[in-house]
Write an enzyme that holds these catalytic residues in place. Structure first.
Site, PDB file in Angstrom:
ATOM      1  N   ASP A 149       1.254  -1.471   0.001  1.00  0.00           N
ATOM      2  CA  ASP A 149      -0.142   0.115   0.185  1.00  0.00           C
ATOM      3  C   ASP A 149       1.104   1.405   0.050  1.00  0.00           C
ATOM      4  OD1 ASP A 149      -2.237   1.836   0.496  1.00  0.00           O
ATOM      5  OD2 ASP A 149      -3.416  -0.209   0.772  1.00  0.00           O
ATOM      6  N   HIS A 220      -2.986   2.981  -4.358  1.00  0.00           N
ATOM      7  CA  HIS A 220      -1.943   3.027  -3.832  1.00  0.00           C
ATOM      8  C   HIS A 220      -0.664   2.295  -3.729  1.00  0.00           C
ATOM      9  CE1 HIS A 220      -5.605   3.003  -0.856  1.00  0.00           C
ATOM     10  NE2 HIS A 220      -6.708   2.520  -1.812  1.00  0.00           N
ATOM     11  N   GLU A 284     -10.103   3.379  -5.385  1.00  0.00           N
ATOM     12  CA  GLU A 284      -9.213   4.353  -4.816  1.00  0.00           C
ATOM     13  C   GLU A 284      -8.615   4.843  -5.474  1.00  0.00           C
ATOM     14  OE1 GLU A 284     -10.903   4.024  -0.375  1.00  0.00           O
ATOM     15  OE2 GLU A 284      -9.065   3.559  -0.844  1.00  0.00           O
TER      16      GLU A 284
END
Length: 479
Positions: A149, A220, A284
């Site tokens: 991440d 990410h 995202e």
């Protein structure tokens, strides 16, 4: 389950008998149940017998279990069912005794899992082994291991050592809630070697748990870009491994060498993790850098896309295609429903129950993971004694009441670790709500009863006590 009078004494010298091809499973049963008996002989006398039978009605993971005063017999069509029968014996044993009973059991869903995020906080490898044991105890068969991440890269890639040398370490972490905007200067980092992860895979497989790794892309990825700036959209900029929680605006560029870079990472990842699925993330992904990039615009035009905003789906299709060439299938988060789910991929619907329904309506392979029911990193209550969490309002009763669609692959509980810096906190958030997830995965639709579950949970918690699990007590912490 039918209970009978009497019990079977589970003395340490009790043997476990099984066919030669199940010798490792018999040894696992002895370890699990704390037995030292040899189990040799023709099957006469008291002991535990594990047997494979021709019974298609049991499916791949179902089993029959009979406990009598003179012995125990477990039957299954496949070895996986016998592993779960052994875990049932582990749950049933009290004071080294098993109640006499008969059980017929098979799971409702083939996918029963838990996500463990080790990217935000690099939890010690022995704890990950312990977590596998706890999944197996609850007959959960999948560990979704979130390895990378913005805040850390935990998977050793021999071709790109800076991913862990640089991307595996950050200089600080948030203090309090992320919305407060305060960070400390306490370094945090670590990673797992490929040898360590191969050992983990073997350890889990022996207990009936498969491991799905996740390498999140193209968003990410700030930890990777900090290690190799040429992966980013502004190679001249030197980004740190992200200290804050939340979503980084920095994503991978769309140059062919960057795609090849991730392909090489996936080559090494699939060499370590043999499971059919590899999770590619895809959640995202802010398009800001692509929208401002002439290179991204040229890439979109060359590939016939409507614009740079469509590079999100382009990335996932490129990576899923590479996995297909390796004989694997992709898993993605539900943002790809709008951006194009790669052919053959499984969708993990996380943004809400409406996303679960949308994925089903589209005929997609689906793992139900809606945040309002399965995000176990959310707090159970808003009480003074409750540890800090990203959100609150997910009590045990709400988890237990979730009803996934019948056609789903299965269900999964998520433990994102932004607010779980210690293993004690992971266990506090996971249990006993993960037991509720387990029952969702096993019990037929309409056959679950919360009051009955709570009664049985009272009998189950002493086993967690004996294992030293730091589960959340089921009472109002403000009392």
């Amino acid at each position: 389950m039918h209970l009978h009078a009497g019990h079977f004494a589970l003395g340490a010298d009790v043997g476990v008998r099984a066919p030669a091809e199940l010798a490792d499973l018999a040894e696992l049963a002895r370890e699990t149940l704390g037995l030292t008996g040899s189990g040799s002989g023709s099957g006469s006398g008291t002991g535990i017998e594990l047997a494979l039978v021709e019974d298609r009605s049991l499916g791949a993971e179902g089993y029959r279990l009979r406990v009598a005063e003179d012995g125990v017999r477990a039957e299954a069509a496949e070895a996986a069912g016998l592993r779960w029968a052994v875990q049932s014996l582990r749950q049933l044993a009290r004071d080294r005794r098993l109640p006499c009973l008969e059980i017929l059991d098979r799971p409702r869903f083939a996918w029963r899992g838990s996500l463990l995020d080790v990217a935000r906080w690099c939890h010690p490898l022995p704890f990950v082994h312990r977590y596998v044991d706890l999944l197996a105890l609850h007959k959960l068969n999948t560990l979704h291991l979130h390895l990378t991440d913005d805040q850390g890269w935990r998977f050793e890639v021999t071709r790109y050592p800076r991913l862990t040398e640089v991307g595996g370490f950050r200089t600080g972490s948030p203090v309090g809630h992320a919305r407060d905007g305060v960070t400390d200067d306490v370094p945090h980092g670590g990673f797992y070697t490929q040898a360590e992860l191969r050992d983990l895979v073997a350890y889990a497989a022996r207990r009936g748990v498969r491991i799905m790794p996740e390498i999140d892309a193209p968003g990410h990825m700030q930890a990777a870009i900090s290690a190799y700036p040429e992966l980013g959209n502004d190679p001249a900029r030197r980004l740190p491994v992200r200290r804050e929680w939340g979503i980084s605006r920095h994503v991978l560029n769309c140059a062919e060498p960057t795609v090849e870079f991730v392909h090489h990472v996936l080559d090494e990842l699939t060499d370590v993790f043999p499971f059919e699925y590899v999770h590619l993330g895809g959640d995202e992904v802010p398009p800001d850098e692509w929208l401002a990039s002439a290179d991204a615009a040229r890439r979109a035009l060359a590939d016939g896309l409507a614009g740079p905003g469509h590079l999100h789906g382009w990335w996932s299709r490129r990576l899923a295609g590479h996995l297909a060439g390796l004989g694997r299938r992709a898993a993605v988060w539900d943002e790809l429903i709008e951006h194009g789910v790669p052919e053959g991929a499984a969708v993990f619907a996380w943004q809400g129950e409406d996303r679960v329904k949308l994925a089903r309506a589209a005929g997609l392979d689906l793992v139900a993971a809606p945040q309002e029911y399965t995000y176990l990193d959310w707090a159970e209550a808003d009480a003074p004694g409750e540890p800090l969490a990203i959100r609150t309002g997910l009590p045990l009763s709400r988890v237990y009441g979730y009803e996934p669609p019948e056609a789903a692959l299965g269900v999964q509980g998520q433990l994102w670790s932004e607010y779980l810096p210690t293993t004690d906190l992971v266990e506090w958030r996971a249990f006993p709500r993960l037991a509720a997830i387990a029952e969702i995965g096993w019990s037929p639709a309409g056959r679950r009863d919360l009051a009955d579950f709570r009664d049985r949970l009272t009998g189950h918690l002493p086993l967690l006590d004996a294992l030293g699990v730091n589960y959340r007590p089921q009472h109002d912490l403000s009392a």
